[in-house]
Design a protein around this motif. Structure first.
Motif, PDB file in Angstrom:
ATOM      1  N   GLN A 272     -34.993 -36.358  11.395  1.00  0.00           N
ATOM      2  CA  GLN A 272     -35.610 -37.481  10.347  1.00  0.00           C
ATOM      3  C   GLN A 272     -36.324 -38.468  10.975  1.00  0.00           C
ATOM      4  O   GLN A 272     -36.107 -38.902  12.154  1.00  0.00           O
ATOM      5  N   PHE A 273     -37.497 -38.362  10.468  1.00  0.00           N
ATOM      6  CA  PHE A 273     -38.479 -39.706  11.046  1.00  0.00           C
ATOM      7  C   PHE A 273     -38.831 -40.719   9.761  1.00  0.00           C
ATOM      8  O   PHE A 273     -38.890 -40.271   8.835  1.00  0.00           O
ATOM      9  N   ARG A 274     -39.245 -41.820  10.244  1.00  0.00           N
ATOM     10  CA  ARG A 274     -39.720 -42.946   9.263  1.00  0.00           C
ATOM     11  C   ARG A 274     -41.214 -43.150   9.410  1.00  0.00           C
ATOM     12  O   ARG A 274     -41.554 -43.303  10.722  1.00  0.00           O
ATOM     13  N   ILE A 275     -42.054 -43.320   8.587  1.00  0.00           N
ATOM     14  CA  ILE A 275     -43.474 -43.098   8.525  1.00  0.00           C
ATOM     15  C   ILE A 275     -43.501 -44.592   7.569  1.00  0.00           C
ATOM     16  O   ILE A 275     -43.111 -44.848   6.412  1.00  0.00           O
ATOM     17  N   THR A 276     -44.223 -45.695   7.975  1.00  0.00           N
ATOM     18  CA  THR A 276     -44.296 -46.944   7.355  1.00  0.00           C
ATOM     19  C   THR A 276     -45.773 -46.992   6.917  1.00  0.00           C
ATOM     20  O   THR A 276     -46.745 -46.723   7.802  1.00  0.00           O
ATOM     21  N   PHE A 277     -45.941 -47.879   5.799  1.00  0.00           N
ATOM     22  CA  PHE A 277     -47.277 -48.195   5.388  1.00  0.00           C
ATOM     23  C   PHE A 277     -47.977 -49.341   5.914  1.00  0.00           C
ATOM     24  O   PHE A 277     -47.262 -50.157   6.509  1.00  0.00           O
ATOM     25  N   LYS A 278     -49.165 -49.558   6.003  1.00  0.00           N
ATOM     26  CA  LYS A 278     -49.878 -50.582   6.498  1.00  0.00           C
ATOM     27  C   LYS A 278     -49.685 -51.805   5.703  1.00  0.00           C
ATOM     28  O   LYS A 278     -49.597 -53.113   6.009  1.00  0.00           O
ATOM     29  N   GLU A 279     -49.418 -51.606   4.305  1.00  0.00           N
ATOM     30  CA  GLU A 279     -49.485 -52.705   3.223  1.00  0.00           C
ATOM     31  C   GLU A 279     -48.074 -52.068   2.250  1.00  0.00           C
ATOM     32  O   GLU A 279     -48.306 -50.931   1.995  1.00  0.00           O
ATOM     33  N   GLU A 280     -47.296 -52.889   1.845  1.00  0.00           N
ATOM     34  CA  GLU A 280     -46.187 -52.465   0.993  1.00  0.00           C
ATOM     35  C   GLU A 280     -46.727 -51.913  -0.466  1.00  0.00           C
ATOM     36  O   GLU A 280     -47.797 -52.490  -0.921  1.00  0.00           O
ATOM     37  N   ALA A 281     -46.207 -50.858  -0.674  1.00  0.00           N
ATOM     38  CA  ALA A 281     -46.545 -50.284  -2.021  1.00  0.00           C
ATOM     39  C   ALA A 281     -45.559 -50.674  -3.139  1.00  0.00           C
ATOM     40  O   ALA A 281     -44.374 -50.213  -3.203  1.00  0.00           O
ATOM     41  N   TRP A 282     -45.897 -51.510  -4.005  1.00  0.00           N
ATOM     42  CA  TRP A 282     -45.225 -52.334  -4.838  1.00  0.00           C
ATOM     43  C   TRP A 282     -44.855 -51.492  -6.286  1.00  0.00           C
ATOM     44  O   TRP A 282     -44.010 -51.644  -6.941  1.00  0.00           O
ATOM     45  N   ASP A 283     -46.017 -50.325  -6.476  1.00  0.00           N
ATOM     46  CA  ASP A 283     -45.840 -49.681  -7.456  1.00  0.00           C
ATOM     47  C   ASP A 283     -46.238 -48.132  -7.235  1.00  0.00           C
ATOM     48  O   ASP A 283     -46.582 -47.961  -6.177  1.00  0.00           O
ATOM     49  N   ILE A 284     -45.849 -47.407  -8.386  1.00  0.00           N
ATOM     50  CA  ILE A 284     -46.335 -45.982  -8.039  1.00  0.00           C
ATOM     51  C   ILE A 284     -47.713 -45.751  -7.748  1.00  0.00           C
ATOM     52  O   ILE A 284     -48.150 -44.907  -7.036  1.00  0.00           O
ATOM     53  N   GLU A 285     -48.623 -46.359  -8.249  1.00  0.00           N
ATOM     54  CA  GLU A 285     -50.027 -45.976  -8.019  1.00  0.00           C
ATOM     55  C   GLU A 285     -50.551 -46.583  -6.690  1.00  0.00           C
ATOM     56  O   GLU A 285     -51.340 -45.893  -6.133  1.00  0.00           O
ATOM     57  N   SER A 286     -49.926 -47.791  -6.140  1.00  0.00           N
ATOM     58  CA  SER A 286     -50.369 -48.137  -4.813  1.00  0.00           C
ATOM     59  C   SER A 286     -49.613 -47.234  -4.053  1.00  0.00           C
ATOM     60  O   SER A 286     -50.298 -47.024  -2.898  1.00  0.00           O
ATOM     61  N   PHE A 287     -48.480 -46.748  -4.178  1.00  0.00           N
ATOM     62  CA  PHE A 287     -47.793 -45.534  -3.019  1.00  0.00           C
ATOM     63  C   PHE A 287     -48.739 -44.305  -3.019  1.00  0.00           C
ATOM     64  O   PHE A 287     -49.014 -43.893  -1.839  1.00  0.00           O
ATOM     65  N   CYS A 288     -49.022 -43.647  -4.281  1.00  0.00           N
ATOM     66  CA  CYS A 288     -49.910 -42.607  -4.308  1.00  0.00           C
ATOM     67  C   CYS A 288     -51.297 -42.966  -3.813  1.00  0.00           C
ATOM     68  O   CYS A 288     -51.781 -41.906  -2.997  1.00  0.00           O
TER      69      CYS A 288
END
Length: 309
Positions: A272-288
């Motif tokens: 298992q590995f963890r990959i983090t975002f540069k900016e937090e994705a607060w909703d499904i659109e920003s995540f995708c």
């Protein structure tokens, strides 16, 4: 993009809230009562639920023994696992690994009359809202979700039977008294009750099962996960699946080579590995959107490494 640390992962309370909102079914346990009033054993069954104001509202079929048990003793427990749709479930089973889950204890209290009607109306409104949102998502979101099995990963689809009229239900409110987070190895971690009351689930949570399945059912997206392991973690993975996601990033199961010496044969294992975002994705659109941008960035970097860029 770096591995996990305190700044890049959620608190236990946030993880628990996200799990509760991401799923729609769990295992309810009540104390079995015999005709003499003595309490023996535990009765367990799978039930469907929603979260309202931080507490589970549970729909129990009229024929279930829970309806008798709770008259005598309201104490119960409720266990909910993080969704593990499609190929992810088979992979976890082959690894003898459990999906992370939440174990709650508390009182199972019947919701009656107008409050029961209000709960049923809330369920209908939630389902309609989710179905509307799924139809109105932008092109980027639709592209990520397109490979997912709609019927097995959509909460509203799985809750339809509660309002179709095919069976009568008794609605219960589960009043929490304690919460435990159970990790993938079966280890338990007590969650501060005040933290559970204060924190809220992220906007991603209701769609996490569909997102994870959409990514894992797509060969192109899984190749993207393999690239992420290489570009962002310096890990050579032979295969990869998304395990979980949240606003800060996502966990990946990567199939990597064991370190071998001498004449030993190369072997691969899932890690298992963890990959983090540069900016937090607060909703499904920003995540995708961030996922797609990371895929494009990874492809460019791999092309430049190979001299093709």
């Amino acid at each position: 993009m770096k591995g996990s640390n305190k700044a890049t992962v959620l608190t236990l309370a946030e993880k628990c809230k996200n799990i509760l909102v991401s799923n729609w079914q769990g295992y309810l346990n009540t104390i079995k009562t015999d005709a003499q009033g003595s309490k023996e054993n535990i009765y367990t069954s799978k039930v469907k639920y929603i979260i309202r104001k931080g507490n589970p509202l549970i729909w129990v079929p009229e024929h279930e023994l829970h309806n008798v048990n709770t008259i005598i003793d309201e104490r119960g427990s409720f266990s909910v696992a993080s969704p593990y749709p499609g190929p992810l479930g088979k992979l976890l089973k082959s690894m003898n690994k459990f999906p992370v889950r939440v174990a709650l204890t508390g009182d199972v209290v019947p919701v009656k009359d107008k409050k029961a009607e209000s709960a049923a109306n809330y369920l209908k409104e939630m389902m309609l809202s989710e179905e509307k949102a799924l139809k109105e998502f932008n092109y980027t979101v639709s592209g990520v979700l397109s490979s997912s099995n709609h019927f097995s990963t959509t909460r509203s689809e799985n809750l339809k039977e509660l309002i179709d009229g095919g069976e009568n239900y008794v609605i219960y409110k589960f009043n929490l008294s304690s919460c435990m987070f159970v990790d993938g190895n079966g280890g338990t971690h007590e969650v501060d009750f005040e933290d559970m009351e204060k924190c809220k689930a992220g906007l991603l949570a209701p769609y996490s099962a569909k997102l994870i399945d959409g990514i894992n059912q797509s060969e192109a997206r899984r190749r993207g996960l393999i690239l992420f392991c290489f570009i962002y973690l310096n890990v050579n993975a032979r295969d990869a699946y998304m395990l979980s996601l949240d606003r800060k990033g996502f966990d990946v199961l990567g199939k990597v080579r064991n370190k071998v010496t001498g004449d030993e044969i190369d072997e691969y294992q899932w890690k298992q590995f963890r990959i983090t975002f540069k900016e937090e994705a607060w909703d499904i659109e920003s995540f995708c959107q961030q996922l797609v941008e990371m895929e494009e960035d990874a492809i460019k970097k791999v092309s430049s490494y190979s001299g093709l860029g």
